[in-house]
Motif scaffolding. Structure first.
Motif, PDB file in Angstrom:
ATOM      1  N   LEU A 148       0.794  -1.231   0.000  1.00 19.10           N
ATOM      2  CA  LEU A 148       0.000   0.000   0.000  1.00 19.10           C
ATOM      3  C   LEU A 148       0.825   1.278   0.000  1.00 19.10           C
ATOM      4  CD1 LEU A 148      -2.830  -0.997   2.499  1.00 19.10           C
ATOM      5  CD2 LEU A 148      -2.893  -0.990   0.003  1.00 19.10           C
ATOM      6  N   VAL A 149       2.063   1.216   0.472  1.00 24.76           N
ATOM      7  CA  VAL A 149       2.877   2.424   0.575  1.00 24.76           C
ATOM      8  C   VAL A 149       4.104   2.363  -0.341  1.00 24.76           C
ATOM      9  CG1 VAL A 149       4.244   3.852   2.140  1.00 24.76           C
ATOM     10  CG2 VAL A 149       2.108   2.851   2.933  1.00 24.76           C
ATOM     11  N   LEU A 150       4.864   1.295  -0.243  1.00 24.51           N
ATOM     12  CA  LEU A 150       6.137   1.228  -0.952  1.00 24.51           C
ATOM     13  C   LEU A 150       5.973   1.188  -2.469  1.00 24.51           C
ATOM     14  CD1 LEU A 150       9.212   0.977  -0.667  1.00 24.51           C
ATOM     15  CD2 LEU A 150       8.896  -1.488  -0.679  1.00 24.51           C
ATOM     16  N   ASN A 151       5.104   0.336  -2.979  1.00 29.64           N
ATOM     17  CA  ASN A 151       4.935   0.233  -4.428  1.00 29.64           C
ATOM     18  C   ASN A 151       4.422   1.523  -5.071  1.00 29.64           C
ATOM     19  OD1 ASN A 151       6.059  -2.213  -4.960  1.00 29.64           O
ATOM     20  ND2 ASN A 151       4.145  -3.339  -5.025  1.00 29.64           N
ATOM     21  N   PRO A 152       3.414   2.211  -4.508  1.00 29.27           N
ATOM     22  CA  PRO A 152       3.014   3.497  -5.113  1.00 29.27           C
ATOM     23  C   PRO A 152       4.117   4.550  -5.066  1.00 29.27           C
ATOM     24  CG  PRO A 152       1.251   2.674  -3.741  1.00 29.27           C
ATOM     25  CD  PRO A 152       2.436   1.792  -3.499  1.00 29.27           C
ATOM     26  N   VAL A 153       4.899   4.574  -3.991  1.00 27.71           N
ATOM     27  CA  VAL A 153       6.004   5.526  -3.911  1.00 27.71           C
ATOM     28  C   VAL A 153       7.064   5.191  -4.955  1.00 27.71           C
ATOM     29  CG1 VAL A 153       7.915   6.306  -2.446  1.00 27.71           C
ATOM     30  CG2 VAL A 153       5.614   6.134  -1.507  1.00 27.71           C
ATOM     31  N   MET A 154       7.327   3.917  -5.160  1.00 28.39           N
ATOM     32  CA  MET A 154       8.299   3.521  -6.182  1.00 28.39           C
ATOM     33  C   MET A 154       7.809   3.894  -7.580  1.00 28.39           C
ATOM     34  SD  MET A 154       9.653  -0.097  -4.681  1.00 28.39           S
ATOM     35  CE  MET A 154      10.920  -0.359  -5.910  1.00 28.39           C
ATOM     36  N   ARG A 155       6.500   3.776  -7.813  1.00 29.68           N
ATOM     37  CA  ARG A 155       5.951   4.191  -9.108  1.00 29.68           C
ATOM     38  C   ARG A 155       6.091   5.701  -9.311  1.00 29.68           C
ATOM     39  NH1 ARG A 155       1.752   0.266  -8.101  1.00 29.68           N
ATOM     40  NH2 ARG A 155       2.070  -1.484  -9.507  1.00 29.68           N
TER      41      ARG A 155
ATOM     42  N   PRO B 175       8.367  -1.136  -9.489  1.00 28.47           N
ATOM     43  CA  PRO B 175       7.785  -1.615  -8.229  1.00 28.47           C
ATOM     44  C   PRO B 175       8.034  -3.109  -8.040  1.00 28.47           C
ATOM     45  CG  PRO B 175       6.071  -1.163  -9.828  1.00 28.47           C
ATOM     46  CD  PRO B 175       7.352  -0.718 -10.440  1.00 28.47           C
ATOM     47  N   LEU B 176       7.871  -3.557  -6.813  1.00 30.93           N
ATOM     48  CA  LEU B 176       8.073  -4.974  -6.506  1.00 30.93           C
ATOM     49  C   LEU B 176       6.962  -5.810  -7.129  1.00 30.93           C
ATOM     50  CD1 LEU B 176       9.041  -4.626  -2.753  1.00 30.93           C
ATOM     51  CD2 LEU B 176      10.568  -5.189  -4.623  1.00 30.93           C
ATOM     52  N   SER B 177       7.345  -6.895  -7.758  1.00 29.14           N
ATOM     53  CA  SER B 177       6.356  -7.793  -8.355  1.00 29.14           C
ATOM     54  C   SER B 177       5.794  -8.720  -7.281  1.00 29.14           C
ATOM     55  CB  SER B 177       7.000  -8.603  -9.472  1.00 29.14           C
ATOM     56  OG  SER B 177       7.956  -9.486  -8.938  1.00 29.14           O
ATOM     57  N   ALA B 178       4.799  -9.481  -7.665  1.00 31.33           N
ATOM     58  CA  ALA B 178       4.183 -10.427  -6.724  1.00 31.33           C
ATOM     59  C   ALA B 178       5.183 -11.503  -6.294  1.00 31.33           C
ATOM     60  CB  ALA B 178       2.955 -11.062  -7.358  1.00 31.33           C
ATOM     61  N   ALA B 179       6.011 -11.965  -7.215  1.00 31.08           N
ATOM     62  CA  ALA B 179       7.010 -12.982  -6.873  1.00 31.08           C
ATOM     63  C   ALA B 179       8.053 -12.422  -5.907  1.00 31.08           C
ATOM     64  CB  ALA B 179       7.686 -13.486  -8.141  1.00 31.08           C
ATOM     65  N   GLU B 180       8.431 -11.175  -6.085  1.00 29.35           N
ATOM     66  CA  GLU B 180       9.385 -10.561  -5.167  1.00 29.35           C
ATOM     67  C   GLU B 180       8.781 -10.375  -3.783  1.00 29.35           C
ATOM     68  OE1 GLU B 180      12.220  -7.893  -8.046  1.00 29.35           O
ATOM     69  OE2 GLU B 180      10.213  -7.127  -7.576  1.00 29.35           O
ATOM     70  N   MET B 181       7.525  -9.964  -3.731  1.00 31.88           N
ATOM     71  CA  MET B 181       6.854  -9.816  -2.430  1.00 31.88           C
ATOM     72  C   MET B 181       6.723 -11.173  -1.730  1.00 31.88           C
ATOM     73  SD  MET B 181       6.334  -6.671  -1.876  1.00 31.88           S
ATOM     74  CE  MET B 181       4.918  -5.945  -1.135  1.00 31.88           C
ATOM     75  N   ALA B 182       6.437 -12.220  -2.493  1.00 27.96           N
ATOM     76  CA  ALA B 182       6.330 -13.560  -1.912  1.00 27.96           C
ATOM     77  C   ALA B 182       7.684 -14.032  -1.377  1.00 27.96           C
ATOM     78  CB  ALA B 182       5.792 -14.541  -2.941  1.00 27.96           C
ATOM     79  N   THR B 183       8.754 -13.726  -2.091  1.00 26.49           N
ATOM     80  CA  THR B 183      10.096 -14.098  -1.627  1.00 26.49           C
ATOM     81  C   THR B 183      10.443 -13.362  -0.349  1.00 26.49           C
ATOM     82  OG1 THR B 183      10.799 -14.464  -3.911  1.00 26.49           O
ATOM     83  CG2 THR B 183      12.529 -14.139  -2.282  1.00 26.49           C
ATOM     84  N   ILE B 184      10.149 -12.088  -0.292  1.00 27.80           N
ATOM     85  CA  ILE B 184      10.422 -11.302   0.911  1.00 27.80           C
ATOM     86  C   ILE B 184       9.607 -11.829   2.089  1.00 27.80           C
ATOM     87  CG2 ILE B 184      10.161  -9.000   1.937  1.00 27.80           C
ATOM     88  CD1 ILE B 184      10.794  -7.882  -0.882  1.00 27.80           C
ATOM     89  N   ALA B 185       8.327 -12.132   1.864  1.00 24.57           N
ATOM     90  CA  ALA B 185       7.479 -12.660   2.940  1.00 24.57           C
ATOM     91  C   ALA B 185       7.971 -14.013   3.416  1.00 24.57           C
ATOM     92  CB  ALA B 185       6.030 -12.753   2.473  1.00 24.57           C
ATOM     93  N   ALA B 186       8.419 -14.860   2.499  1.00 19.36           N
ATOM     94  CA  ALA B 186       8.932 -16.179   2.890  1.00 19.36           C
ATOM     95  C   ALA B 186      10.189 -16.056   3.741  1.00 19.36           C
ATOM     96  CB  ALA B 186       9.213 -17.016   1.648  1.00 19.36           C
ATOM     97  N   LEU B 187      11.085 -15.164   3.364  1.00 10.10           N
ATOM     98  CA  LEU B 187      12.290 -14.964   4.167  1.00 10.10           C
ATOM     99  C   LEU B 187      11.968 -14.370   5.533  1.00 10.10           C
ATOM    100  CD1 LEU B 187      14.717 -13.743   1.377  1.00 10.10           C
ATOM    101  CD2 LEU B 187      14.829 -15.896   2.630  1.00 10.10           C
ATOM    102  N   LEU B 188      10.978 -13.502   5.587  1.00 14.63           N
ATOM    103  CA  LEU B 188      10.563 -12.944   6.883  1.00 14.63           C
ATOM    104  C   LEU B 188       9.925 -14.006   7.773  1.00 14.63           C
ATOM    105  CD1 LEU B 188       9.128  -9.464   5.900  1.00 14.63           C
ATOM    106  CD2 LEU B 188      11.118  -9.931   7.290  1.00 14.63           C
ATOM    107  N   LEU B 189       9.136 -14.897   7.182  1.00 13.64           N
ATOM    108  CA  LEU B 189       8.526 -15.969   7.972  1.00 13.64           C
ATOM    109  C   LEU B 189       9.589 -16.896   8.553  1.00 13.64           C
ATOM    110  CD1 LEU B 189       5.417 -16.825   5.796  1.00 13.64           C
ATOM    111  CD2 LEU B 189       5.418 -15.870   8.107  1.00 13.64           C
TER     112      LEU B 189
END
Length: 86
Positions: A50-57, A63-77
């Motif tokens: 909601l914040v980072l991707n619109p600011v990057m645009r 902006p971060l793609s869905a696969a990149e967001m999933a990778t980041i979430a997996a590493l955080l988990l």
């Protein structure tokens, strides 16, 4: 997976692990990552969407793609295991 996603996930994972350990064991607060759905991970994912991707645009960055967001979430988990309950 891109290098950007892996580096971001590892850095955020280190922050979650360090601050989670400090919060849980030093300050004696409630557990940051106490169950199978840690709020900190999904909260950061929501903030990123909601914040980072619109600011990057707006800054004309890719902006971060869905696969990149999933990778980041997996590493955080995975990083949430470190400060988890004993």
């Amino acid at each position: 997976m891109t290098i950007r996603a892996i580096v971001t996930g590892l850095l955020l994972g280190a922050v979650v692990a360090a601050l989670g350990y400090f919060s849980d064991w030093v300050l004696q607060l409630t557990c940051v990552a106490s169950d199978l759905m840690p709020v900190v991970v999904f909260g950061l994912l929501l903030v990123g969407l909601l914040v980072l991707n619109p600011v990057m645009r707006l800054l004309r960055l890719r902006p971060l793609s869905a696969a990149e967001m999933a990778t980041i979430a997996a590493l955080l988990l995975v990083a949430c295991v470190i400060p988890g309950p004993d």
